[in-house]
Design a protein around this motif. Structure first.
Motif, mmCIF file in Angstrom:
data_model
loop_
_atom_site.group_PDB
_atom_site.id
_atom_site.type_symbol
_atom_site.label_atom_id
_atom_site.label_comp_id
_atom_site.label_asym_id
_atom_site.label_seq_id
_atom_site.Cartn_x
_atom_site.Cartn_y
_atom_site.Cartn_z
ATOM 1 N N ASP A 226 59.122 11.792 24.210
ATOM 2 C CA ASP A 226 59.035 11.287 22.847
ATOM 3 C C ASP A 226 59.649 9.895 22.744
ATOM 4 O OD1 ASP A 226 57.600 12.432 20.835
ATOM 5 O OD2 ASP A 226 59.116 13.877 20.247
ATOM 6 N N VAL A 227 59.751 9.198 23.877
ATOM 7 C CA VAL A 227 60.334 7.858 23.876
ATOM 8 C C VAL A 227 59.506 6.950 22.965
ATOM 9 C CG1 VAL A 227 59.000 7.099 25.915
ATOM 10 C CG2 VAL A 227 61.152 5.951 25.325
ATOM 11 N N GLN A 228 60.199 6.097 22.217
ATOM 12 C CA GLN A 228 59.522 5.175 21.310
ATOM 13 C C GLN A 228 59.180 3.906 22.086
ATOM 14 O OE1 GLN A 228 61.653 3.492 17.754
ATOM 15 N NE2 GLN A 228 60.206 4.780 16.654
ATOM 16 N N ALA A 229 57.938 3.806 22.519
ATOM 17 C CA ALA A 229 57.518 2.723 23.421
ATOM 18 C C ALA A 229 57.193 1.461 22.636
ATOM 19 C CB ALA A 229 56.316 3.181 24.243
ATOM 20 N N ASN A 230 58.220 0.792 22.151
ATOM 21 C CA ASN A 230 57.995 -0.365 21.284
ATOM 22 C C ASN A 230 58.519 -1.673 21.871
ATOM 23 O OD1 ASN A 230 60.675 0.190 21.021
ATOM 24 N ND2 ASN A 230 60.628 0.603 18.818
ATOM 25 N N ASN A 231 58.812 -1.702 23.175
ATOM 26 C CA ASN A 231 59.076 -2.972 23.849
ATOM 27 C C ASN A 231 58.548 -2.877 25.280
ATOM 28 O OD1 ASN A 231 61.040 -1.746 25.532
ATOM 29 N ND2 ASN A 231 62.698 -2.249 24.126
ATOM 30 N N VAL A 232 58.610 -3.969 26.014
ATOM 31 C CA VAL A 232 58.009 -4.018 27.348
ATOM 32 C C VAL A 232 58.618 -2.974 28.276
ATOM 33 C CG1 VAL A 232 57.700 -5.433 29.415
ATOM 34 C CG2 VAL A 232 57.374 -6.446 27.150
ATOM 35 N N LYS A 233 59.933 -2.870 28.269
ATOM 36 C CA LYS A 233 60.608 -1.910 29.157
ATOM 37 C C LYS A 233 60.209 -0.481 28.826
ATOM 38 C CE LYS A 233 64.690 -0.328 28.329
ATOM 39 N NZ LYS A 233 66.136 -0.146 28.085
ATOM 40 N N LEU A 234 60.213 -0.139 27.533
ATOM 41 C CA LEU A 234 59.918 1.237 27.140
ATOM 42 C C LEU A 234 58.435 1.579 27.305
ATOM 43 C CD1 LEU A 234 62.247 1.605 24.021
ATOM 44 C CD2 LEU A 234 62.621 2.435 26.346
ATOM 45 N N ARG A 235 57.556 0.586 27.112
ATOM 46 C CA ARG A 235 56.135 0.851 27.367
ATOM 47 C C ARG A 235 55.888 1.100 28.848
ATOM 48 N NH1 ARG A 235 55.427 -2.810 23.080
ATOM 49 N NH2 ARG A 235 55.375 -4.609 24.464
ATOM 50 N N ASP A 236 56.577 0.350 29.679
ATOM 51 C CA ASP A 236 56.445 0.570 31.120
ATOM 52 C C ASP A 236 56.979 1.951 31.501
ATOM 53 O OD1 ASP A 236 55.887 -0.605 33.881
ATOM 54 O OD2 ASP A 236 57.997 -0.058 34.087
ATOM 55 N N ARG A 237 58.108 2.330 30.898
ATOM 56 C CA ARG A 237 58.671 3.657 31.166
ATOM 57 C C ARG A 237 57.703 4.745 30.718
ATOM 58 N NH1 ARG A 237 64.395 4.398 28.839
ATOM 59 N NH2 ARG A 237 64.922 3.284 30.762
ATOM 60 N N ALA A 238 57.101 4.546 29.550
ATOM 61 C CA ALA A 238 56.150 5.523 29.030
ATOM 62 C C ALA A 238 54.982 5.717 30.001
ATOM 63 C CB ALA A 238 55.638 5.078 27.670
ATOM 64 N N LYS A 239 54.469 4.626 30.515
ATOM 65 C CA LYS A 239 53.339 4.706 31.459
ATOM 66 C C LYS A 239 53.745 5.440 32.727
ATOM 67 C CE LYS A 239 51.741 0.313 29.614
ATOM 68 N NZ LYS A 239 51.708 -1.148 29.840
ATOM 69 N N ARG A 240 54.938 5.171 33.193
ATOM 70 C CA ARG A 240 55.382 5.820 34.432
ATOM 71 C C ARG A 240 55.677 7.310 34.223
ATOM 72 N NH1 ARG A 240 55.577 2.141 38.218
ATOM 73 N NH2 ARG A 240 55.728 -0.053 37.593
ATOM 74 N N ILE A 241 56.104 7.652 33.017
ATOM 75 C CA ILE A 241 56.271 9.071 32.694
ATOM 76 C C ILE A 241 54.912 9.774 32.748
ATOM 77 C CG2 ILE A 241 56.777 10.670 30.789
ATOM 78 C CD1 ILE A 241 59.053 8.739 29.969
ATOM 79 N N ILE A 242 53.918 9.149 32.153
ATOM 80 C CA ILE A 242 52.569 9.722 32.167
ATOM 81 C C ILE A 242 52.043 9.826 33.595
ATOM 82 C CG2 ILE A 242 50.168 9.348 31.448
ATOM 83 C CD1 ILE A 242 51.411 7.876 28.954
#
Length: 301
Positions: A226-242
């Motif tokens: 449920d990470v809030q992917a609203n910056n470059v670092k968190l969007r990258d983390r979200a993709k890697r989680i997926i």
């Protein structure tokens, strides 16, 4: 209780000659004392468990978790509550902090503000506390008037109240539903509870919020889905989680995340269940947001 009788105010026999030690020995003394924190927390794990269960049940009912503290204790509350929204995509009101002296006191010490029990009552009253809420009063000494006033009113309003302190038989612990009294012993620097006491309290607040969020379905395996992917670092983390969960390439994860407006949970269900975004969302709604259950739901239907 007289301040001088509190464990947190006693002198530490292992640091009596602190001003005569060289740099390495000062560091070693602090480090050795910090090691006691883990043992102290282990002793109160059953009480922390009770608190987590109470928080979990009330958040399920739409309640809130509210930390109240002054000085370092208030700052620790802010550190934990402010991270819940980006880490777990919680609504801003779900986990929050009330601090003596207000937000400005986070940056500039306002020591006198902690002495007013009435101010604690007034500040918590604004939140319109009820039976679905949990209020945790944080105070190393266990006798700070500000959080005591807050938890008193919260309890009168039917909230589940908790004391988090570093002294046994604390004043605040006598009036709350649960008392987490984590006794870490005297500080290396006498009375400086920003050290071991604060470390213990930060660890416990992290444990309470993180464990509650796991139980609320905001974690899959050990990943923050449920990470809030609203910056470059968190969007990258979200993709890697997926990528990690669905076993897909970075490109596929990126494309799928784009279809979900950067929401990780439906992206996982889409890929694991081989369904479209609408179906994934429906499954998550049917399963109260629990990813593992939603994946099974789409497979069964």
């Amino acid at each position: 209780m007289e301040l001088s009788t509190l464990t947190t105010e006693q002198r530490n026999s292992n640091s009596m000659n602190l001003d005569q030690k060289d740099t390495y020995d000062i560091l070693k003394t602090i480090h050795q004392e910090d090691a006691n924190v883990h043992q102290a927390i282990e002793k109160v794990l059953p009480t922390i468990e009770d608190v987590v269960e109470a928080v979990y049940q009330r958040l399920l009912r739409g309640g809130r978790l509210i930390y109240v503290g002054a000085g370092t204790s208030g700052r620790l509350g802010y550190l934990d509550s402010s991270e819940c929204q980006p880490t777990f995509m919680t609504p801003p009101e779900m986990v929050q902090t009330i601090m003596a002296g207000g937000v400005d006191a986070f940056f500039q010490a306002s020591e006198g503000s902690e002495d007013q029990e009435s101010q604690g009552r007034e500040d918590i009253a604004v939140k319109e506390i009820g039976p679905s809420d949990v209020v945790i009063g944080i105070t190393s000494s266990g006798r700070t008037p500000y959080p005591i006033g807050a938890v008193k009113l919260a309890k009168e309003q039917g909230a589940f109240t908790v004391a988090l302190t570093c002294n046994e038989h604390s004043e605040i612990g006598q009036i709350t539903d649960r008392a987490i009294e984590v006794v870490v012993g005297p500080e290396v620097l006498t009375g400086s509870t920003r050290m071991k006491a604060a470390t213990a309290h930060k660890m416990i607040l992290n444990m309470i919020s993180t464990t509650t969020m796991v139980k609320l379905g905001k974690v899959y395996e050990n990943l923050m889905v449920d990470v809030q992917a609203n910056n470059v670092k968190l969007r990258d983390r979200a993709k890697r989680i997926i990528m990690d969960i669905a076993k897909v390439t970075y490109e596929v994860a990126e494309q799928t995340l784009a279809k979900t407006n950067n929401h990780v949970k439906p992206a996982i269900v889409m890929l694991k269940g081989d369904v479209d975004y609408e179906t994934a969302n429906q499954a998550l709604n049917e399963c109260d947001g629990y990813v593992r259950d939603a994946i099974q739901y789409v497979k069964d239907n």
